[in-house]
Design a protein around this motif. Structure first.
Motif, PDB file in Angstrom:
ATOM      1  N   LEU A   1      67.006  22.050  84.629  1.00  0.00           N
ATOM      2  CA  LEU A   1      66.195  21.269  83.696  1.00  0.00           C
ATOM      3  C   LEU A   1      66.862  21.084  82.338  1.00  0.00           C
ATOM      4  O   LEU A   1      66.309  20.410  81.471  1.00  0.00           O
ATOM      5  N   ARG A   2      68.003  21.726  82.158  1.00  0.00           N
ATOM      6  CA  ARG A   2      68.758  21.690  80.891  1.00  0.00           C
ATOM      7  C   ARG A   2      67.921  22.191  79.707  1.00  0.00           C
ATOM      8  O   ARG A   2      67.885  21.588  78.645  1.00  0.00           O
ATOM      9  N   LEU A   3      67.234  23.301  79.953  1.00  0.00           N
ATOM     10  CA  LEU A   3      66.465  23.987  78.916  1.00  0.00           C
ATOM     11  C   LEU A   3      67.077  25.368  78.703  1.00  0.00           C
ATOM     12  O   LEU A   3      67.677  25.926  79.615  1.00  0.00           O
ATOM     13  N   PRO A   4      66.919  25.931  77.514  1.00  0.00           N
ATOM     14  CA  PRO A   4      67.392  27.300  77.310  1.00  0.00           C
ATOM     15  C   PRO A   4      66.636  28.279  78.223  1.00  0.00           C
ATOM     16  O   PRO A   4      65.404  28.244  78.311  1.00  0.00           O
ATOM     17  N   ALA A   5      67.381  29.129  78.897  1.00  0.00           N
ATOM     18  CA  ALA A   5      66.775  30.075  79.837  1.00  0.00           C
ATOM     19  C   ALA A   5      65.774  31.020  79.175  1.00  0.00           C
ATOM     20  O   ALA A   5      64.730  31.302  79.777  1.00  0.00           O
ATOM     21  N   PRO A   6      66.037  31.528  77.965  1.00  0.00           N
ATOM     22  CA  PRO A   6      65.048  32.444  77.370  1.00  0.00           C
ATOM     23  C   PRO A   6      63.674  31.822  77.177  1.00  0.00           C
ATOM     24  O   PRO A   6      62.659  32.508  77.302  1.00  0.00           O
ATOM     25  N   ILE A   7      63.621  30.523  76.913  1.00  0.00           N
ATOM     26  CA  ILE A   7      62.319  29.871  76.730  1.00  0.00           C
ATOM     27  C   ILE A   7      61.529  29.905  78.035  1.00  0.00           C
ATOM     28  O   ILE A   7      60.344  30.249  78.052  1.00  0.00           O
ATOM     29  N   LEU A   8      62.174  29.554  79.136  1.00  0.00           N
ATOM     30  CA  LEU A   8      61.478  29.579  80.425  1.00  0.00           C
ATOM     31  C   LEU A   8      61.153  30.999  80.866  1.00  0.00           C
ATOM     32  O   LEU A   8      60.108  31.235  81.490  1.00  0.00           O
ATOM     33  N   LEU A   9      62.017  31.950  80.558  1.00  0.00           N
ATOM     34  CA  LEU A   9      61.752  33.337  80.931  1.00  0.00           C
ATOM     35  C   LEU A   9      60.533  33.887  80.193  1.00  0.00           C
ATOM     36  O   LEU A   9      59.702  34.582  80.777  1.00  0.00           O
ATOM     37  N   VAL A  10      60.421  33.560  78.913  1.00  0.00           N
ATOM     38  CA  VAL A  10      59.258  34.012  78.144  1.00  0.00           C
ATOM     39  C   VAL A  10      57.994  33.333  78.658  1.00  0.00           C
ATOM     40  O   VAL A  10      56.951  33.977  78.833  1.00  0.00           O
ATOM     41  N   ALA A  11      58.077  32.029  78.925  1.00  0.00           N
ATOM     42  CA  ALA A  11      56.911  31.309  79.446  1.00  0.00           C
ATOM     43  C   ALA A  11      56.484  31.874  80.801  1.00  0.00           C
ATOM     44  O   ALA A  11      55.289  32.064  81.051  1.00  0.00           O
ATOM     45  N   ALA A  12      57.442  32.164  81.667  1.00  0.00           N
ATOM     46  CA  ALA A  12      57.118  32.739  82.973  1.00  0.00           C
ATOM     47  C   ALA A  12      56.509  34.130  82.816  1.00  0.00           C
ATOM     48  O   ALA A  12      55.576  34.491  83.542  1.00  0.00           O
ATOM     49  N   GLY A  13      57.019  34.915  81.890  1.00  0.00           N
ATOM     50  CA  GLY A  13      56.455  36.236  81.639  1.00  0.00           C
ATOM     51  C   GLY A  13      55.017  36.177  81.162  1.00  0.00           C
ATOM     52  O   GLY A  13      54.175  36.977  81.578  1.00  0.00           O
ATOM     53  N   ILE A  14      54.723  35.211  80.315  1.00  0.00           N
ATOM     54  CA  ILE A  14      53.349  35.050  79.836  1.00  0.00           C
ATOM     55  C   ILE A  14      52.427  34.644  80.978  1.00  0.00           C
ATOM     56  O   ILE A  14      51.329  35.181  81.130  1.00  0.00           O
ATOM     57  N   VAL A  15      52.888  33.699  81.805  1.00  0.00           N
ATOM     58  CA  VAL A  15      52.073  33.250  82.938  1.00  0.00           C
ATOM     59  C   VAL A  15      51.819  34.397  83.911  1.00  0.00           C
ATOM     60  O   VAL A  15      50.688  34.617  84.353  1.00  0.00           O
ATOM     61  N   VAL A  16      52.864  35.149  84.248  1.00  0.00           N
ATOM     62  CA  VAL A  16      52.712  36.252  85.207  1.00  0.00           C
ATOM     63  C   VAL A  16      51.819  37.353  84.648  1.00  0.00           C
ATOM     64  O   VAL A  16      51.062  37.978  85.385  1.00  0.00           O
ATOM     65  N   SER A  17      51.853  37.563  83.348  1.00  0.00           N
ATOM     66  CA  SER A  17      51.032  38.633  82.774  1.00  0.00           C
ATOM     67  C   SER A  17      49.544  38.346  82.888  1.00  0.00           C
ATOM     68  O   SER A  17      48.732  39.272  82.877  1.00  0.00           O
ATOM     69  N   TYR A  18      49.170  37.086  83.005  1.00  0.00           N
ATOM     70  CA  TYR A  18      47.759  36.737  83.136  1.00  0.00           C
ATOM     71  C   TYR A  18      47.295  36.605  84.579  1.00  0.00           C
ATOM     72  O   TYR A  18      46.111  36.387  84.827  1.00  0.00           O
ATOM     73  N   LEU A  19      48.184  36.725  85.542  1.00  0.00           N
ATOM     74  CA  LEU A  19      47.784  36.635  86.949  1.00  0.00           C
ATOM     75  C   LEU A  19      47.060  37.911  87.370  1.00  0.00           C
ATOM     76  O   LEU A  19      47.497  39.014  87.056  1.00  0.00           O
ATOM     77  N   PRO A  20      45.960  37.764  88.086  1.00  0.00           N
ATOM     78  CA  PRO A  20      45.258  38.968  88.545  1.00  0.00           C
ATOM     79  C   PRO A  20      46.038  39.635  89.677  1.00  0.00           C
ATOM     80  O   PRO A  20      46.686  38.973  90.485  1.00  0.00           O
ATOM     81  N   GLY A  21      46.005  40.945  89.690  1.00  0.00           N
ATOM     82  CA  GLY A  21      46.657  41.693  90.746  1.00  0.00           C
ATOM     83  C   GLY A  21      48.092  42.069  90.466  1.00  0.00           C
ATOM     84  O   GLY A  21      48.712  42.757  91.271  1.00  0.00           O
ATOM     85  N   VAL A  22      48.633  41.617  89.356  1.00  0.00           N
ATOM     86  CA  VAL A  22      50.013  41.979  89.011  1.00  0.00           C
ATOM     87  C   VAL A  22      49.991  43.380  88.408  1.00  0.00           C
ATOM     88  O   VAL A  22      49.240  43.645  87.466  1.00  0.00           O
ATOM     89  N   PRO A  23      50.792  44.292  88.949  1.00  0.00           N
ATOM     90  CA  PRO A  23      50.755  45.666  88.435  1.00  0.00           C
ATOM     91  C   PRO A  23      51.347  45.763  87.029  1.00  0.00           C
ATOM     92  O   PRO A  23      52.181  44.956  86.632  1.00  0.00           O
ATOM     93  N   THR A  24      50.883  46.746  86.300  1.00  0.00           N
ATOM     94  CA  THR A  24      51.430  47.021  84.979  1.00  0.00           C
ATOM     95  C   THR A  24      52.815  47.620  85.144  1.00  0.00           C
ATOM     96  O   THR A  24      53.013  48.538  85.937  1.00  0.00           O
ATOM     97  N   PHE A  25      53.768  47.090  84.414  1.00  0.00           N
ATOM     98  CA  PHE A  25      55.149  47.533  84.524  1.00  0.00           C
ATOM     99  C   PHE A  25      55.543  48.205  83.222  1.00  0.00           C
ATOM    100  O   PHE A  25      55.555  47.582  82.164  1.00  0.00           O
ATOM    101  N   ARG A  26      55.810  49.492  83.286  1.00  0.00           N
ATOM    102  CA  ARG A  26      56.201  50.245  82.098  1.00  0.00           C
ATOM    103  C   ARG A  26      57.604  50.800  82.295  1.00  0.00           C
ATOM    104  O   ARG A  26      57.936  51.293  83.369  1.00  0.00           O
TER     105      ARG A  26
END
Length: 70
Positions: free
Chosen positions: A24-49
């Motif tokens: 998509l010719r976008l900076p990878a950190p932007i998509l990684l942060v966006a994906a992290g935010i989306v995944v954090s709101y999905l139900p059933g995703v375990p807490t990762f510490r």
């Protein structure tokens, strides 16, 4: 064994999102942060510490080296 599969899934996700960012010719950190935010709101995703020692010894040195070599 559960943590190994979780870390493997995270690594595969990062590789896939980085490839998508290249396509998509976008900076990878932007998509990684966006994906992290989306995944954090999905139900059933375990807490990762992470232990602070693991971050300090394993994750931080490659990041610092990469930033210093640019």
């Amino acid at each position: 064994m559960h943590q190994v599969s979780l870390v493997t899934a995270l690594i595969i996700g990062v590789i896939a999102i980085s490839g998508l960012a290249r396509r998509l010719r976008l900076p990878a950190p932007i998509l990684l942060v966006a994906a992290g935010i989306v995944v954090s709101y999905l139900p059933g995703v375990p807490t990762f510490r992470l232990e602070p020692e693991l971050v300090l010894v394993v994750l931080l040195p490659p990041l610092l080296y990469s930033a210093a070599s640019q």
